[in-house]
Design an enzyme around this catalytic site. Sequence first.
Site, PDB file in Angstrom:
ATOM      1  N   ARG A  78      -2.624 -12.436   0.123  1.00 21.13           N
ATOM      2  CA  ARG A  78      -1.325 -11.965   1.178  1.00 21.13           C
ATOM      3  C   ARG A  78      -2.320 -12.473   2.188  1.00 21.13           C
ATOM      4  O   ARG A  78      -3.291 -13.157   2.013  1.00 21.13           O
ATOM      5  CB  ARG A  78      -1.413 -11.198   1.656  1.00 21.13           C
ATOM      6  CG  ARG A  78      -0.715 -10.544  -0.073  1.00 21.13           C
ATOM      7  CD  ARG A  78      -0.617  -8.454   0.317  1.00 21.13           C
ATOM      8  NE  ARG A  78       0.791  -7.545   0.135  1.00 21.13           N
ATOM      9  CZ  ARG A  78      -0.076  -6.851  -1.015  1.00 21.13           C
ATOM     10  NH1 ARG A  78      -1.173  -7.245  -1.687  1.00 21.13           N
ATOM     11  NH2 ARG A  78       0.566  -6.513  -2.380  1.00 21.13           N
ATOM     12  N   LYS A 112      -2.823  -4.478   0.449  1.00 22.90           N
ATOM     13  CA  LYS A 112      -1.797  -3.634   0.797  1.00 22.90           C
ATOM     14  C   LYS A 112      -1.984  -2.066   0.695  1.00 22.90           C
ATOM     15  O   LYS A 112      -2.438  -1.757  -0.312  1.00 22.90           O
ATOM     16  CB  LYS A 112      -0.300  -3.910   0.813  1.00 22.90           C
ATOM     17  CG  LYS A 112       0.700  -3.940   1.585  1.00 22.90           C
ATOM     18  CD  LYS A 112       1.838  -4.524   1.711  1.00 22.90           C
ATOM     19  CE  LYS A 112       3.028  -3.942   1.968  1.00 22.90           C
ATOM     20  NZ  LYS A 112       3.811  -5.008   1.953  1.00 22.90           N
ATOM     21  N   HIS A 145       3.623 -16.182   2.971  1.00 21.24           N
ATOM     22  CA  HIS A 145       3.810 -15.568   1.887  1.00 21.24           C
ATOM     23  C   HIS A 145       5.103 -16.261   0.655  1.00 21.24           C
ATOM     24  O   HIS A 145       4.971 -15.947  -0.141  1.00 21.24           O
ATOM     25  CB  HIS A 145       5.012 -14.873   2.711  1.00 21.24           C
ATOM     26  CG  HIS A 145       5.039 -13.051   1.863  1.00 21.24           C
ATOM     27  ND1 HIS A 145       3.686 -12.462   1.137  1.00 21.24           N
ATOM     28  CD2 HIS A 145       5.712 -12.305   0.500  1.00 21.24           C
ATOM     29  CE1 HIS A 145       4.491 -11.266   1.195  1.00 21.24           C
ATOM     30  NE2 HIS A 145       5.664 -11.253   0.382  1.00 21.24           N
ATOM     31  N   ARG A 193       2.593 -17.024  -1.903  1.00 25.67           N
ATOM     32  CA  ARG A 193       2.697 -15.965  -3.004  1.00 25.67           C
ATOM     33  C   ARG A 193       3.340 -16.094  -3.893  1.00 25.67           C
ATOM     34  O   ARG A 193       3.410 -15.883  -5.352  1.00 25.67           O
ATOM     35  CB  ARG A 193       2.234 -14.692  -1.831  1.00 25.67           C
ATOM     36  CG  ARG A 193       2.225 -13.734  -2.991  1.00 25.67           C
ATOM     37  CD  ARG A 193       1.293 -12.232  -1.655  1.00 25.67           C
ATOM     38  NE  ARG A 193       1.845 -11.282  -1.858  1.00 25.67           N
ATOM     39  CZ  ARG A 193       1.043 -10.429  -2.839  1.00 25.67           C
ATOM     40  NH1 ARG A 193      -0.295 -10.869  -3.208  1.00 25.67           N
ATOM     41  NH2 ARG A 193       1.938  -9.513  -3.122  1.00 25.67           N
ATOM     42  N   HIS A 214       1.216  -5.580  -6.528  1.00 20.72           N
ATOM     43  CA  HIS A 214       1.885  -5.108  -6.435  1.00 20.72           C
ATOM     44  C   HIS A 214       2.100  -3.405  -6.778  1.00 20.72           C
ATOM     45  O   HIS A 214       1.170  -3.096  -7.655  1.00 20.72           O
ATOM     46  CB  HIS A 214       3.401  -5.413  -7.209  1.00 20.72           C
ATOM     47  CG  HIS A 214       4.070  -6.702  -5.961  1.00 20.72           C
ATOM     48  ND1 HIS A 214       4.903  -8.043  -6.866  1.00 20.72           N
ATOM     49  CD2 HIS A 214       3.430  -7.349  -5.160  1.00 20.72           C
ATOM     50  CE1 HIS A 214       4.918  -8.869  -6.528  1.00 20.72           C
ATOM     51  NE2 HIS A 214       4.364  -7.970  -4.913  1.00 20.72           N
ATOM     52  N   TYR A 262      11.010 -11.409  -9.102  1.00 19.88           N
ATOM     53  CA  TYR A 262      10.814 -13.129  -9.659  1.00 19.88           C
ATOM     54  C   TYR A 262      11.449 -13.707 -10.894  1.00 19.88           C
ATOM     55  O   TYR A 262      12.327 -14.075 -10.626  1.00 19.88           O
ATOM     56  CB  TYR A 262       8.757 -12.785  -9.830  1.00 19.88           C
ATOM     57  CG  TYR A 262       8.239 -12.553  -8.543  1.00 19.88           C
ATOM     58  CD1 TYR A 262       8.717 -13.712  -7.295  1.00 19.88           C
ATOM     59  CD2 TYR A 262       7.516 -11.304  -8.142  1.00 19.88           C
ATOM     60  CE1 TYR A 262       7.863 -12.926  -5.921  1.00 19.88           C
ATOM     61  CE2 TYR A 262       7.209 -11.603  -6.994  1.00 19.88           C
ATOM     62  CZ  TYR A 262       6.966 -12.248  -5.893  1.00 19.88           C
ATOM     63  OH  TYR A 262       5.946 -11.333  -4.337  1.00 19.88           O
TER      64      TYR A 262
END
Length: 302
Positions: free
Chosen positions: A139, A164, A232, A235, A258, A267
């Site tokens: 990120r 994150k 982003h 990514r 994630h 995805y």
Amino acid sequence: MQMTHVIINFRRHIKRRNYSSHTVKYYLNIIKQYVIWLDVPLEQATVEKVDAYIDYLHRKRLHPSSINLYLVIIRVFYDYLRYEERVDLTNPVKRNRRLRVPKPLPRSLRDQEIEKLFGAIKNKRDVAMFKLMLRCGLRVEEVSNLTLGVIDLKRRRLIVQQGKGGKGRVVYISNDAHDALKAYLKLRSSNRTKRVFLVEKGTYKGQAISVRGIQKRIEHYAKKTRINVSCHRLRHTMATQLLNAEAEVETIQDLLGHNWITTTQRYCKVSNLKIQRDYFKAMRNVLQRSAQPSSSSFFDHR
């Protein structure tokens, strides 16, 4: 109820939960906006009053996802008042009160767009930053916070310490990202700053480049190449490419950091190449079985 005293206590409460300073500031700003708008005491607000606030936010043209975030924060604040400050109230923000938000599929760059983009980037720092997003799935905040001590070029890996949600993870460095990072580190000014990527010009030269500074660089190259690209999106591209190369979804989940595999599975919906390969592979098997004579066909037609 002294509002100033309550706000200070609430700030202390969310800081204890290890929220980042940015998140704390954002929470308090949302609460402040709500309190200023409200024309009745906090504890007297009703569900209808919250609905009126939603209408007000709509008129301000806030995106539904932003409004939902406002509602979550306000609900947390009311829960705090009720359970921590012992204020006699009913939370006017119901748990299921949220707006429907469209979920556009993440878009990835095509191979020719990647080639064109990096062909336009001559600055070695910028090449290294964006290669880490494209090949390692970092990120923009993770690139900005990256320090020299977490990079292991020999083992071709690095540790994301401030991911994150405070999650750490190990990611691996591809050959081209390794070469780009190594080339930049040779040119990087040797100062005491632990951060890897530094500002190269102007008043803040030698200081760590900010998230906004990195975003401005990608915006510069997007304009230069006329490619719809963002940090982003790089990514997203990494995830889609890995999936097309038949990497397991669980592997991609770990690499991207994630929390939920459902996030990674989104995805799959845009990974048309893998879907196409799987379809034709399966269909070949179906047709081959169909073409084979059945062992019972002779007896069935006697």
